[in-house]
Design an enzyme around this catalytic site. Structure first.
Site, PDB file in Angstrom:
ATOM      1  N   GLU A 115       0.936  -0.863   0.544  1.00 51.08           N
ATOM      2  CA  GLU A 115       0.066   0.320  -0.088  1.00 51.08           C
ATOM      3  C   GLU A 115       0.830   1.352   0.088  1.00 51.08           C
ATOM      4  O   GLU A 115       0.482   1.810  -0.434  1.00 51.08           O
ATOM      5  CB  GLU A 115      -1.039   0.099   1.367  1.00 51.08           C
ATOM      6  CG  GLU A 115      -2.213  -1.113   0.926  1.00 51.08           C
ATOM      7  CD  GLU A 115      -2.589  -0.678   2.586  1.00 51.08           C
ATOM      8  OE1 GLU A 115      -4.563  -1.356   2.001  1.00 51.08           O
ATOM      9  OE2 GLU A 115      -2.551  -1.683   3.294  1.00 51.08           O
ATOM     10  N   GLU A 136      -4.381  -9.630   3.305  1.00 49.90           N
ATOM     11  CA  GLU A 136      -5.459  -8.884   5.063  1.00 49.90           C
ATOM     12  C   GLU A 136      -6.738  -9.965   4.535  1.00 49.90           C
ATOM     13  O   GLU A 136      -6.901 -10.203   5.684  1.00 49.90           O
ATOM     14  CB  GLU A 136      -4.929  -7.951   4.621  1.00 49.90           C
ATOM     15  CG  GLU A 136      -4.361  -6.765   5.183  1.00 49.90           C
ATOM     16  CD  GLU A 136      -3.827  -6.443   3.418  1.00 49.90           C
ATOM     17  OE1 GLU A 136      -2.628  -5.708   4.160  1.00 49.90           O
ATOM     18  OE2 GLU A 136      -3.878  -7.038   2.779  1.00 49.90           O
TER      19      GLU A 136
END
Length: 712
Positions: A115, A136
């Site tokens: 990210e 995730e």
């Protein structure tokens, strides 16, 4: 000390060096957030031509700090949201500062690491030793650092789905193909010079692709006809996989769709809200606790005796070339171990080797393995009926059928060739190891290694310590399991050990409900809705009813030898009645299901063959399947069959398919609150029998509210 160092390079280029002072990897936590925000504030008043982000660690960035995330609850959700947003606003500044920002990816960039890189305008990665992805979802979360928003915009909604909804990881070459990495280099030393070169060659204002005027999301936004046609189907596909008990994939899809209908800043806020909602929920806490903390503890040797010397198997003997033995041979040969695959005839042994050849051929066809590598793996297996070939084996694993006399015979024959010092293991799912070890002159060198079928897919191995098994033997077995890239759990000796014992209650309870007249479809659907991957009746058919009957017969004989009496249960009566009607399982073409031309459906005769009592609540059917196993796990812990909560949780999910959303059998007890769990179990015991009786130890824990956790 700050986790980010600012270094001024030539030509007004600024280098941000990620270097967490409190650990071996960089983590996205409160300390990093504060440091990153402070760095951005400094940069706002500092003239610069470009920014290069590098790491002083072996990895680029490890992602979110799960020890902090697991603490988030409803009372701290608003505070957590503000923290996430503060970091994202600082990273958003990088995207919109107008100057080039380059990420130098020297090692793994998973979760928050990717990210952070996605917030940069240019990404350079080393070709080898780098893994990328947003995993995730495998912990019940979604990428909350802008990952969903950016990946969806860069790849398009449909193309991003595997990487977000499944957490699929990828290598730099694939990232380059996807456009998520812009440049590859062979060596880490090339990263900084290449990044500086890119900055010096860049002129004018720099923007992210999706911030540029006229940018079109690949495949179109949700209103585009091709995407609009997909949207009604996607939730149904997710629900088919998750059974509605895994909220993360549904939340991720919602963010993907909603984020494409607003600007980036609004999209980031949407993502943050969904992220905090998941983080504060029970499912994420269950999965983080088990699949991160407990699994990592097992990988680091939490259940391994403190034997200093590590064991490495160079030559493995496998007795029995059936599906289990052949699978074990494949698993070992794939890791470079020389294997002797032994059976009663050369032909039988070669058939086992042919199983490996088929698996390898499939991998080559799918591009997962080269022809050369496949040839090397196959060459590592020697198929033979000659037990003399077992000489010089470091370890021998017996994988013949569950017949005590047969196991004793092949054990003695193999040890005669390999020598008494050889490490010897039995791949048994039910027979006590202490009894099997009597066939060996060295019971201290005898252990159980219970593999799960199919071995090439199942990640777990249950290590069973017999009464006389030494610490050295247990440590060596643990090392071997890790050598072949499996996850070990350690249990003590008893009938059925831990996994088979607990799993047995799942199938027994299903057959008990059949005896009561509960419709088979209700039982199977209850299992699916609870999150089990397969219904218990389908599993019984796969295992075969006759095999279950043989295991029961061996149990009866063993108990009789000890002067005990086996008491027949309603599930036994159902099993016997099915076999009497020739319904022995899938291999026989008929069991609880009918099988024809690759299709299957539940046997209609179940309703007329067995009792027809008034229906019971659907919620009771689900809870009977879940609670029965959890209570049996508590009893196994009380009896010392299993010593570790982590072993129990990991073993139940990876070995016997207990629903992952629960975090495992003992975490399932925790998540309810112990008092509430006991109350519900008492209700089930009153209605459905002693299998749901609550152990005294659990009642005591409930009084003190002491959850099941291993000591740190």
């Amino acid at each position: 000390m700050s986790s980010i160092q600012i270094k001024q390079l030539e030509n007004e280029i600024v280098q941000l060096i990620l270097d967490n002072p409190n650990g071996s990897s960089n983590l996205m936590n409160q300390a990093f957030t504060a440091d990153f925000i402070a760095v951005v504030e400094t940069l706002k008043s500092t003239p610069f031509r470009g920014i290069v982000i590098t790491s002083a660690k072996k990895t680029f960035f490890a992602g979110g700090d799960l020890s902090e995330l697991i603490q988030v609850d409803r009372t701290t959700a608003a505070q957590s949201y503000e923290g996430v947003q503060a970091l994202k606003l600082a990273m958003r500044w990088l995207e919109t500062c107008g100057k080039p920002v380059v990420a130098c990816i020297n090692g793994a960039a998973l979760g928050g690491g990717l990210e952070l890189a996605l917030h940069c305008h240019h990404r350079i990665a080393v070709t080898k030793g780098v893994s990328l992805g947003l995993p995730e979802v495998t912990l019940g979360l979604l990428p909350g650092g802008g990952g969903v928003v950016r990946l969806t915009r860069l790849l398009g909604l449909q193309a991003a789905m595997p990487y977000l909804l499944e957490g699929k990881q990828f290598k730099p070459a694939k990232a380059l193909e996807l456009g998520l990495v812009d440049q590859l280099v062979e060596h880490q030393d090339e990263l900084l010079p290449q990044a500086m070169g890119f900055i010096l060659a860049t002129e004018g204002e720099v923007k992210q692709r999706f911030d540029q005027k006229g940018y079109r999301v690949p495949g179109g936004k949700p209103s585009h006809p091709s995407v609009a046609g997909l949207l009604p189907i996607a939730p149904a596909m997710i629900r088919l996989k998750t059974k509605g008990v895994m909220p993360a994939p549904e939340a991720i899809l919602s963010v993907m769709v909603e984020s494409l209908q607003v600007d980036v800043d609004a999209a980031d806020r949407i993502e943050s809200r969904y992220f905090v909602e998941l983080a504060s929920g029970a499912v994420a806490k269950n999965m983080i606790n088990t699949f991160w903390f407990q699994l990592n503890a097992l990988k680091s040797g939490a259940s391994r005796p403190a034997v200093e010397q590590r064991f490495s198997c160079q030559k493995l003997g496998v007795l029995g070339a059936g599906m289990m033995g052949a699978g074990i041979a494949y698993a070992a040969a794939s890791k470079g171990i020389q294997v002797v695959l032994n059976d009663v005839s050369d032909e039988a042994a070669e058939q086992g080797k042919a199983y490996t050849a088929k698996l390898l051929s499939n991998k080559v066809a799918k591009g997962y393995l080269s022809e050369e590598a496949a040839t090397q793996v196959l060459a590592a297996i020697k198929a033979t009926s000659d037990t003399k070939e077992l000489a010089a084996c470091d370890l021998i694993i017996e994988a013949v059928p569950e017949v005590r006399a047969l196991k004793a015979e092949v054990t003695q024959r193999a040890i005669a060739s390999a020598g008494e010092e050889v490490l010897f293991a039995s791949n048994t799912s039910t027979l006590p190891i202490t009894g099997l070890a009597k066939a060996s002159p060295r019971a201290d060198r005898f252990i159980g290694l219970h593999f799960f079928s199919p071995v090439n897919k199942m990640p777990l191995v249950e290590i069973i310590r017999g009464e006389h098994t030494s610490d050295e033997t247990l440590a060596q077995a643990y090392d071997f399991v890790q050598q072949i890239a499996k996850t070990p759990i350690v249990v003590n000796d008893s009938r059925g050990f831990f996994t088979s014992r607990v799993f047995g209650t799942f199938t027994q309870e299903a057959m008990t409900m059949i005896a009561e007249g509960v419709p088979a479809a209700v039982i199977e659907n209850a299992a699916y809705e609870a999150g089990f991957p397969v219904g218990p009746l389908a599993i019984i058919d796969e295992v075969s009813l006759t095999l279950i009957q043989k295991v029961r017969a061996q149990t009866e004989a063993d108990m009789a030898a000890l002067g005990d009496v086996y008491l027949t249960t309603p599930s036994d009566q159902v099993l016997d009645a099915m076999i009497e009607q020739g319904r022995c399982g899938k291999a026989a073409g008929a069991g609880f299901y009918e099988y024809s031309e690759g299709a299957k459906q539940l046997w209609g005769g179940l309703a007329t063959t067995f009792s027809n009592q008034p229906p019971i609540p659907f919620a009771d059917v689900k809870d009977r399947l879940l609670y029965r196993q959890a209570l049996e796990a508590v009893r196994a812990l009380d009896e010392g069959v299993i010593n570790s909560v982590g072993d129990a949780n990991i073993g139940s999910i990876m070995g016997i398919g207990f629903p992952p959303w629960t975090g495992g059998v003992l975490q399932f007890v925790n998540q309810h609150g112990l008092a509430q769990f006991v109350e519900r179990a008492d209700e089930l015991a009153q209605g459905y029998g002693a299998g749901f009786s609550v152990p005294a130890s659990l009642r005591e824990r409930a009084t003190d509210n002491r959850e099941y956790q291993d000591e740190a």
